[in-house]
Design a protein around this motif. Structure first.
Motif, PDB file in Angstrom:
ATOM      1  N   ARG A  20      61.673  26.171  73.859  1.00  0.00           N
ATOM      2  CA  ARG A  20      60.943  24.912  73.701  1.00  0.00           C
ATOM      3  C   ARG A  20      60.787  24.255  75.071  1.00  0.00           C
ATOM      4  O   ARG A  20      61.766  23.980  75.751  1.00  0.00           O
ATOM      5  N   GLY A  21      59.538  24.023  75.450  1.00  0.00           N
ATOM      6  CA  GLY A  21      59.269  23.362  76.717  1.00  0.00           C
ATOM      7  C   GLY A  21      58.954  21.896  76.508  1.00  0.00           C
ATOM      8  O   GLY A  21      59.237  21.326  75.453  1.00  0.00           O
ATOM      9  N   GLN A  22      58.361  21.268  77.523  1.00  0.00           N
ATOM     10  CA  GLN A  22      58.043  19.853  77.393  1.00  0.00           C
ATOM     11  C   GLN A  22      56.965  19.659  76.338  1.00  0.00           C
ATOM     12  O   GLN A  22      56.102  20.501  76.111  1.00  0.00           O
ATOM     13  N   GLU A  23      57.063  18.528  75.650  1.00  0.00           N
ATOM     14  CA  GLU A  23      56.162  18.162  74.560  1.00  0.00           C
ATOM     15  C   GLU A  23      56.203  19.171  73.424  1.00  0.00           C
ATOM     16  O   GLU A  23      55.235  19.327  72.669  1.00  0.00           O
ATOM     17  N   GLY A  24      57.335  19.880  73.291  1.00  0.00           N
ATOM     18  CA  GLY A  24      57.517  20.776  72.152  1.00  0.00           C
ATOM     19  C   GLY A  24      56.803  22.101  72.247  1.00  0.00           C
ATOM     20  O   GLY A  24      56.769  22.860  71.265  1.00  0.00           O
ATOM     21  N   ALA A  25      56.219  22.433  73.387  1.00  0.00           N
ATOM     22  CA  ALA A  25      55.504  23.703  73.528  1.00  0.00           C
ATOM     23  C   ALA A  25      56.469  24.876  73.386  1.00  0.00           C
ATOM     24  O   ALA A  25      57.627  24.807  73.777  1.00  0.00           O
ATOM     25  N   ARG A  26      55.985  25.955  72.800  1.00  0.00           N
ATOM     26  CA  ARG A  26      56.794  27.157  72.625  1.00  0.00           C
ATOM     27  C   ARG A  26      56.439  28.164  73.714  1.00  0.00           C
ATOM     28  O   ARG A  26      55.277  28.306  74.099  1.00  0.00           O
ATOM     29  N   ARG A  40      53.844  31.023  76.454  1.00  0.00           N
ATOM     30  CA  ARG A  40      53.393  32.090  75.540  1.00  0.00           C
ATOM     31  C   ARG A  40      54.470  33.147  75.485  1.00  0.00           C
ATOM     32  O   ARG A  40      55.469  33.092  76.222  1.00  0.00           O
ATOM     33  N   ALA A  41      54.292  34.135  74.626  1.00  0.00           N
ATOM     34  CA  ALA A  41      55.213  35.263  74.571  1.00  0.00           C
ATOM     35  C   ALA A  41      54.945  36.216  75.731  1.00  0.00           C
ATOM     36  O   ALA A  41      53.862  36.216  76.330  1.00  0.00           O
ATOM     37  N   ILE A  42      55.940  37.046  76.047  1.00  0.00           N
ATOM     38  CA  ILE A  42      55.814  38.057  77.096  1.00  0.00           C
ATOM     39  C   ILE A  42      55.543  39.405  76.431  1.00  0.00           C
ATOM     40  O   ILE A  42      56.316  39.841  75.569  1.00  0.00           O
ATOM     41  N   ALA A  43      54.469  40.046  76.821  1.00  0.00           N
ATOM     42  CA  ALA A  43      54.102  41.329  76.226  1.00  0.00           C
ATOM     43  C   ALA A  43      55.015  42.440  76.735  1.00  0.00           C
ATOM     44  O   ALA A  43      55.569  42.350  77.836  1.00  0.00           O
ATOM     45  N   PRO A  44      55.180  43.534  75.953  1.00  0.00           N
ATOM     46  CA  PRO A  44      56.048  44.643  76.398  1.00  0.00           C
ATOM     47  C   PRO A  44      55.623  45.229  77.736  1.00  0.00           C
ATOM     48  O   PRO A  44      56.477  45.598  78.549  1.00  0.00           O
ATOM     49  N   ARG A  45      54.329  45.287  78.002  1.00  0.00           N
ATOM     50  CA  ARG A  45      53.862  45.879  79.271  1.00  0.00           C
ATOM     51  C   ARG A  45      54.225  45.014  80.472  1.00  0.00           C
ATOM     52  O   ARG A  45      54.179  45.492  81.618  1.00  0.00           O
ATOM     53  N   GLU A  46      54.562  43.725  80.219  1.00  0.00           N
ATOM     54  CA  GLU A  46      54.928  42.833  81.313  1.00  0.00           C
ATOM     55  C   GLU A  46      56.425  42.875  81.624  1.00  0.00           C
ATOM     56  O   GLU A  46      56.869  42.280  82.602  1.00  0.00           O
ATOM     57  N   VAL A  47      57.195  43.561  80.781  1.00  0.00           N
ATOM     58  CA  VAL A  47      58.635  43.709  81.017  1.00  0.00           C
ATOM     59  C   VAL A  47      58.837  44.833  82.019  1.00  0.00           C
ATOM     60  O   VAL A  47      58.535  45.999  81.739  1.00  0.00           O
ATOM     61  N   HIS A  48      59.346  44.489  83.190  1.00  0.00           N
ATOM     62  CA  HIS A  48      59.533  45.477  84.253  1.00  0.00           C
ATOM     63  C   HIS A  48      60.791  46.311  84.018  1.00  0.00           C
ATOM     64  O   HIS A  48      60.751  47.539  84.095  1.00  0.00           O
ATOM     65  N   ARG A  49      61.897  45.657  83.735  1.00  0.00           N
ATOM     66  CA  ARG A  49      63.132  46.365  83.434  1.00  0.00           C
ATOM     67  C   ARG A  49      64.121  45.397  82.804  1.00  0.00           C
ATOM     68  O   ARG A  49      63.961  44.177  82.895  1.00  0.00           O
ATOM     69  N   ILE A  50      65.140  45.967  82.163  1.00  0.00           N
ATOM     70  CA  ILE A  50      66.221  45.185  81.557  1.00  0.00           C
ATOM     71  C   ILE A  50      67.523  45.758  82.085  1.00  0.00           C
ATOM     72  O   ILE A  50      67.755  46.966  82.006  1.00  0.00           O
ATOM     73  N   ARG A  51      68.367  44.898  82.612  1.00  0.00           N
ATOM     74  CA  ARG A  51      69.635  45.386  83.140  1.00  0.00           C
ATOM     75  C   ARG A  51      70.752  44.418  82.792  1.00  0.00           C
ATOM     76  O   ARG A  51      70.513  43.249  82.495  1.00  0.00           O
ATOM     77  N   ARG A  52      71.954  44.921  82.827  1.00  0.00           N
ATOM     78  CA  ARG A  52      73.133  44.093  82.568  1.00  0.00           C
ATOM     79  C   ARG A  52      73.263  43.032  83.658  1.00  0.00           C
ATOM     80  O   ARG A  52      73.181  43.334  84.849  1.00  0.00           O
ATOM     81  N   ALA A  53      73.444  41.790  83.256  1.00  0.00           N
ATOM     82  CA  ALA A  53      73.550  40.700  84.218  1.00  0.00           C
ATOM     83  C   ALA A  53      75.013  40.404  84.528  1.00  0.00           C
ATOM     84  O   ALA A  53      75.891  40.637  83.693  1.00  0.00           O
ATOM     85  N   PRO A  54      75.316  39.886  85.719  1.00  0.00           N
ATOM     86  CA  PRO A  54      76.689  39.467  86.020  1.00  0.00           C
ATOM     87  C   PRO A  54      77.068  38.314  85.095  1.00  0.00           C
ATOM     88  O   PRO A  54      76.269  37.411  84.859  1.00  0.00           O
ATOM     89  N   GLN A  55      78.280  38.345  84.555  1.00  0.00           N
ATOM     90  CA  GLN A  55      78.661  37.370  83.533  1.00  0.00           C
ATOM     91  C   GLN A  55      79.396  36.151  84.076  1.00  0.00           C
ATOM     92  O   GLN A  55      79.797  35.277  83.311  1.00  0.00           O
ATOM     93  N   THR A  56      79.585  36.068  85.372  1.00  0.00           N
ATOM     94  CA  THR A  56      80.362  34.959  85.946  1.00  0.00           C
ATOM     95  C   THR A  56      79.597  34.215  87.031  1.00  0.00           C
ATOM     96  O   THR A  56      80.206  33.527  87.851  1.00  0.00           O
ATOM     97  N   VAL A  57      78.286  34.314  87.052  1.00  0.00           N
ATOM     98  CA  VAL A  57      77.478  33.683  88.091  1.00  0.00           C
ATOM     99  C   VAL A  57      76.850  32.403  87.538  1.00  0.00           C
ATOM    100  O   VAL A  57      76.472  32.346  86.378  1.00  0.00           O
TER     101      VAL A  57
END
Length: 266
Positions: free
Chosen positions: A26-32, A115-132
């Motif tokens: 949810r962004g400003q003015e309730g935008a999704r 807006r939503a992010i399309a699958p073709r716009e996803v470059h990669r998914i990786r494990r993030a550091p959990q203490t940053v």
């Protein structure tokens, strides 16, 4: 192409690879849309939101979803406080990266893709550091935590001990019921309205309460006490609350009747 990182639960990774990132934020003015942050040379700043987001729970930890957007893609950017005021600026994705990278302290800033992010716009998914990253707000470490109702996290680690160590003058923790009942009894007959309202304020923070001992206040001559009684018992799961509110719904004072209507709104 501008590169951003979106932090989310590891359990969502298979769905994101298949279908992209849903417009669940949810962004400003309730935008999704989708909240994200530019990929900066600083690894810590890029993942600064991780510990704050982790406070609200995650399934399997958090992962970093790297997203590529066209440089001309319209997005909103600014400090997270600007969203509540409707003050975030609409710029291109490339300009959002430039603005945030140029800041002396970009902590607390964000980018919102409406807006939503399309699958073709996803470059990669990786494990993030959990203490940053920071928690609560930038520079919160070393400052006295606020225990008011708006700032505290109910059920958070050490939340009860923190409220007991640093009680808030208005938001508790509330005194024990026996102490509050003693104050009500000491208020006299029919009772000092200020003392009774204060006691009812603390009773309103509880999930259950001594309904039989407080029910006589429905006949108090001061309507402000009767209205405070409505707000005090509204959240209780004690048997008999519904009947008491039914009687107060017919109170001769309009403010008391409006309070009953307000607490019964779905």
């Amino acid at each position: 192409m501008a590169m951003f990182v979106h932090l989310t639960s590891a359990a969502d990774a298979p769905r994101i690879r298949r279908s992209g990132v849903r417009a669940a934020g949810r962004g400003q003015e309730g935008a999704r849309g989708v909240h994200c942050f530019p990929v900066l040379p600083s690894h810590t700043l890029t993942h600064q939101w991780l510990r704050e987001l982790a406070r609200f729970g995650s399934r399997g930890g958090l992962v970093a979803v790297h997203v590529r957007l066209d440089d001309a893609e319209p997005v909103l950017t600014g400090h997270y406080r600007d969203a509540a005021r409707g003050a975030q600026a609409t710029v291109t994705a490339a300009e959002a990266v430039r603005r945030i990278a140029a800041l002396e302290d970009p902590r607390g800033h964000e980018v919102f893709v409406p807006r939503a992010i399309a699958p073709r716009e996803v470059h990669r998914i990786r494990r993030a550091p959990q203490t940053v990253g920071w928690r609560y707000l930038p520079d919160a470490h070393g400052t006295r935590p606020c225990t008011c109702f708006s700032c505290r996290v109910r059920g958070g680690h050490g939340a009860r001990r923190l409220r007991e160590r640093l009680p808030h003058p208005l938001d508790g923790p509330p005194p024990p019921p026996r102490v509050l009942l003693a104050r009500v009894a000491a208020a006299g007959e029919p009772g000092d309205p200020a003392v009774l309202r204060e006691a009812l304020h603390w009773f309103g923070m509880r999930r259950r309460g001594p309904l039989a001992e407080l029910a006589p206040l429905q006949a108090h001559p001061d309507p402000s006490v009767r209205e405070a009684l409505v707000w005090a018992v509204a959240g209780w799961n004690t048997p008999g609350v519904a009947g008491l509110l039914d009687r107060l719904a017919a109170d001769p004072d309009p403010d008391v009747r409006e309070a009953v209507l307000a607490v019964r709104e779905p």
